[in-house]
Design an enzyme around this catalytic site. Structure first.
Site, PDB file in Angstrom:
ATOM      1  N   GLY A   1      68.852  49.666 -54.275  1.00  0.00           N
ATOM      2  CA  GLY A   1      67.904  48.592 -54.509  1.00  0.00           C
ATOM      3  C   GLY A   1      68.528  47.204 -54.492  1.00  0.00           C
ATOM      4  NE  ARG A   2      70.750  45.351 -49.446  1.00  0.00           N
ATOM      5  CZ  ARG A   2      70.827  46.494 -48.782  1.00  0.00           C
ATOM      6  NH1 ARG A   2      70.963  47.637 -49.455  1.00  0.00           N
ATOM      7  NH2 ARG A   2      70.769  46.522 -47.474  1.00  0.00           N
ATOM      8  CG  LEU A   3      68.888  45.893 -58.794  1.00  0.00           C
ATOM      9  CD1 LEU A   3      68.139  46.665 -59.890  1.00  0.00           C
ATOM     10  CD2 LEU A   3      68.840  44.392 -59.085  1.00  0.00           C
TER      11      LEU A   3
END
Length: 209
Positions: free
Chosen positions: A186-188
């Site tokens: 999630g691009r976290l």
């Protein structure tokens, strides 16, 4: 193009070593064990006195608590910029492992003894190339460069030891920050940075992805 990062990987504050160089040593060993091609390849960013940046990939040749060392022609673009504006960034792009290491800090020449010791360990062809190549300068064609190489090879044909060129040597980046970046779903992504406070003191900070 889009590549989703693994959900089960992560980097927490509890995972970190006590200092940046121990953590880097661990991740560098992982990169070697993973089989990455040239895991010591890094992007070196410098800038001229007007702040115009330039970057290129070079090979890391050593690191310890005092910093990261590579070698170059001091008359090359990066050498001139490092002298005029003594700050640099390094990026180790270990994307196959979903990792990066990003370094910023001051850059300065290593002492001559360290340069001479490393130059003596280089293959003879690389030593000749350091004399022959006017790095970053415009040359008329490939033939002119090869002719320079032949001239240098003839000059040192009878010498068992080739001296270090006076314009060639090591540069050390003494970090004021070292960021360890781990890809997450999630691009976290996890970004944990060691930041220098003052002599001998560092803090660890988490950065938003």
């Amino acid at each position: 193009m889009r590549n989703e990062y693994a959900a089960d990987l992560g980097l927490t504050e509890a995972d970190l070593a006590v200092d940046w160089h121990t953590q880097f040593d661990s991740w560098f060993a992982d990169a070697v064990a993973f089989g990455l091609p040239e895991p010591n390849a890094m992007v070196v960013g410098t800038a001229d006195v007007d702040g115009r940046p330039s970057g290129r990939t070079v090979l890391l040749k050593g690191y310890d608590p005092s910093g990261f060392v590579f070698f170059t022609n001091h008359l090359s673009r990066k050498g001139v910029e490092a002298s005029a504006n003594p700050y640099a960034s390094l990026v180790f792009p270990w994307f196959a492992m979903q990792r990066q290491v990003v370094v910023t800090g001051r850059i300065a020449p290593v002492d001559r003894a360290e340069t001479d010791a490393y130059f003596a360990s280089r293959p003879r062809g690389s030593q000749l190339g350091a004399w022959a190549s006017p790095q970053s300068q415009v040359v008329p064609d490939r033939a002119a460069l090869e002719e320079r190489y032949r001239e240098v090879a003839e000059r040192y044909a009878d010498d068992t030891t080739i001296p270090t060129p006076p314009h060639w040597g090591g540069l050390r980046v003494r970090p004021d920050s070292v960021e360890f970046w781990q890809g997450r779903a999630g691009r976290l992504h996890d970004r944990l940075r060691f930041r220098h406070l003052h002599e001998g003191a560092w803090t660890v900070e988490r950065l938003a992805p």
